[in-house]
Enzyme design. Structure first.
Site, PDB file in Angstrom:
ATOM      1  N   CYS A 192     -13.148   1.440   8.409  1.00 10.25           N
ATOM      2  CA  CYS A 192     -12.420   0.627   7.228  1.00 10.25           C
ATOM      3  C   CYS A 192     -12.537   1.482   5.999  1.00 10.25           C
ATOM      4  CB  CYS A 192     -12.965  -0.795   6.857  1.00 10.25           C
ATOM      5  SG  CYS A 192     -12.863  -1.726   8.302  1.00 10.25           S
ATOM      6  N   LYS A 217     -10.146   6.811   4.064  1.00 10.43           N
ATOM      7  CA  LYS A 217     -11.291   6.462   4.573  1.00 10.43           C
ATOM      8  C   LYS A 217     -12.308   6.895   3.657  1.00 10.43           C
ATOM      9  CE  LYS A 217     -14.765   4.955   6.749  1.00 10.43           C
ATOM     10  NZ  LYS A 217     -15.426   4.756   5.232  1.00 10.43           N
ATOM     11  N   HIS A 226      -8.878   4.226  -1.245  1.00 13.31           N
ATOM     12  CA  HIS A 226      -7.497   3.554  -1.134  1.00 13.31           C
ATOM     13  C   HIS A 226      -7.128   2.602  -2.300  1.00 13.31           C
ATOM     14  CE1 HIS A 226      -4.066   1.895   0.522  1.00 13.31           C
ATOM     15  NE2 HIS A 226      -4.496   1.048   1.050  1.00 13.31           N
ATOM     16  N   CYS A 228       0.803  -1.372   0.004  1.00 11.38           N
ATOM     17  CA  CYS A 228       0.123   0.237  -0.006  1.00 11.38           C
ATOM     18  C   CYS A 228       0.969   1.380  -0.014  1.00 11.38           C
ATOM     19  CB  CYS A 228      -0.975  -0.138   1.381  1.00 11.38           C
ATOM     20  SG  CYS A 228      -1.855  -1.342   1.382  1.00 11.38           S
TER      21      CYS A 228
END
Lengths: 402, 402
Positions: B209, B332, B336, B86
């Site tokens: 998440c 958030k 992402h 990531c």
């Protein structure tokens, strides 16, 4: 910018190792690289790491750089995975050089690994296929052997190159690889063997194709600011670096009879190093298929365009020739564990330039080149290494004339 | 070494785009980045490129860097794929900075992309799972939500952090993301929404998440030798860079209540930039889960260890707070798209420091930080950006006291 130096390099054996993991192979390469440094290098003196891998098999596709540096105890050291398909390792070396020149690290580890032999043929086709162009090559059924076969056929059509000339690459590289304890296929191959082997993708026979191989290799790059602490009298300077990208699908490339990215990368590396191809004493080139080595001769300027077939027949690139190519055995005999190939080439150059190449040692080499290609030419990276220390002016010429 | 400057940045929208490909998203980001440069930057002035992607979906796992730079017409420009899960995008930026400092490029493109929303839940679990530790985490069934839930639970146990404090992260970031046209989830979320959403991995609810997102983002980094040609009076300097790696499995890490790689990377970046956390005017941090943003506050030194829960309650990190965090909406709300996240953070910083952030603009910011984490902390990279140009001494303090 501080110059970068090659202070050590080591590798695992290349081959098929069902009892090893990518981590254990990497650890062997790393330990051998550390041990190769003339004066002691302690792990805590390594500031940075780059690791090349394609990730064949999909075990650890994310963070596969830190996964191996953690395993050898380099926690904390920033590690970045670098990927450019089969050139991943060569690009890892380039990033290591850049980190040193940027003043952001004194000592950098450049490593590479791949575990391939536990995959099925179908899986290997997928994992190599994803380095070709996906929509128009892989998904339409083209394999890498197929792509290089097209290049071979085009070269034959354009320049009269023969299958026997391709086979001479196999013979030469197996001859060299038979002298290399680290090589995957340590046996000689006759011209007849290469010619009569089964066809993989016409005109390429089995012996015109490199094997599927497991292995890892590491190089250690240091800044000129600290190089004296680690090396004896004749440090090896990374004199030139060049890289280029291109369309990743062969069908989108401007030519089938050369790899433009190789030529561009080589020109840049020669210019930076201030040398000509004539200055080279040896070269490790990307011979994933026999035709690739012929193309490399031309793209790297070792011979004229279209002349690589006759050139290999002169014996110039043999171990005792004018410019020995793939003294290690090359991808053909030493093996091609994707991510480890580029760093493995640097291991051979390190051993040759530091006089440790045993029964395949070239006499007193000063300049060596590595050439690593991604896919069928979507990326290429070239390094020129120079051993400092005494060599008479014109020595190369003198050797050639004897 | 020449300093590196951020001369432009742009992104595609982040979201779910079934009609787009990774190449088309990247092209949009690239074109927006080019257009963002104050004075014209022509493609042929780009010397080098780095592209971050995890390769979710396995379409083009090899040469995925050149695959996108070729698509936008940058054939020939050396492009290297950089991967640290990531944090791939953030590390791409770091390599761009390094290339400039090494004197090997004047203008470098750092990009990132990911296409995720066409994958099944099972595929996403695999593709994210391969960024966790494989043998003991992924193959034993641990998901990323599970790993971060363990960190949240440990933080609650150690410091009394509450689920409501986690929810405040969601509320804040959705509030910011609702003001960002590029964000994936452009809606507000109430504390009640976040608290009462279904549990994903206890104690984390759905609103703790980040979403699964498609997108691309690009930044343009230039050497101080050429920066004046491309920017107006207030160029943005990359004042500090820091990076670190660590064990990739949480269970092998020294602590569950912090990410040591983040702390190490931040310390290095602050030192290089000569600034303290107090100097920052905004920060884009890696909030893949709400607990990750709380840990970032502590690891980056925005508050003391263990104090992030009470700290978020003060409102200090809200848009009008002392140190606004994730003004873009963060992972958030903005989304992402793995490889694009780190370069996307730089887009926000570019827009804020150049006064283009519209209705989420911070007043006259000078220092901004980006913080990008790979996996659960196996890698982290931090950049500190500084806008040159007039700012009164003590202005930050004055603003705070009003």
């Amino acid at each position: 910018m501080p110059d970068a130096y090659l202070i050590g390099a080591g590798q695992s054996d290349f081959g098929s190792f069902p009892d090893e993991s990518y981590r254990s192979l990497f650890a062997t390469a790393y330990e051998n690289a550390l041990e190769s440094v003339s004066n002691e290098l302690r792990p805590e003196q390594i500031d940075e790491a780059y690791v090349g891998t394609l990730g064949v098999g999909g075990r650890q596709l994310g963070l596969s750089g830190p996964a191996v540096t953690e395993h050898v105890g380099l926690d904390g050291v920033p590690c970045t995975r670098v990927e450019n398909a089969c050139a991943a390792g060569g690009f890892a070396v380039r990033q290591a050089v850049m980190a040193v020149r940027a003043g952001m690290a004194d000592v950098v580890l450049a490593g590479g690994f791949e575990v391939m032999t536990d995959a099925s043929s179908e899986a290997i086709r997928y994992w190599l296929g994803v380095s070709g162009e996906t929509e128009w090559e892989r998904l339409s059924g083209t394999t890498f052997a197929g792509v290089y076969a097209q290049m071979a056929r085009a070269h034959m059509d354009a320049y009269g190159t023969t299958r026997e000339q391709l086979s001479r690459i196999a013979v030469k590289n197996h001859h060299n690889g038979a002298k290399n304890d680290h090589a995957h296929l340590q046996f000689e191959c006759s011209l007849e063997d290469a010619q009569s082997a089964s066809i993989v993708a016409d005109p390429l026979t089995l012996y015109h194709c490199c094997p599927t191989t497991d292995g890892a290799a590491c190089a250690l790059i240091a800044s000129e600011d600290v190089v004296d602490a680690y090396t004896d009298s004749e440090p090896i300077r990374v004199a030139g670096v060049g890289a280029a990208s291109d369309a990743i699908g062969l069908f989108q490339r401007e030519t089938y009879t050369g790899i433009p990215a190789s030529r561009q990368a080589a020109t840049e590396a020669y210019t930076m190093a201030g040398v000509d191809p004539d200055d080279l004493d040896l070269a490790e080139v990307h011979d994933c298929f026999a035709i690739a080595e012929l193309l490399a001769y031309e793209d790297l300027g070792l011979c004229e365009r279209g002349e690589s077939g006759p050139f290999v027949e002169t014996g110039a690139t043999e171990l005792d020739g004018e410019i020995p190519v793939n003294t290690s055995g090359g991808l053909k005999s030493k093996g091609h564990p994707i991510g480890a190939t580029g760093t493995g080439q640097v291991v051979e150059v390190f051993e040759q330039l530091s006089g440790r190449a045993g029964n395949r040692q070239i006499e007193n080499p000063q300049y060596a080149l590595t050439h690593n290609v991604g896919g069928s030419g979507g990326a290429a990276v070239v390094h020129v290494f120079e051993r400092d220390g005494p060599r008479d002016e014109g020595e190369k010429q003198t050797e050639e004339s004897t």
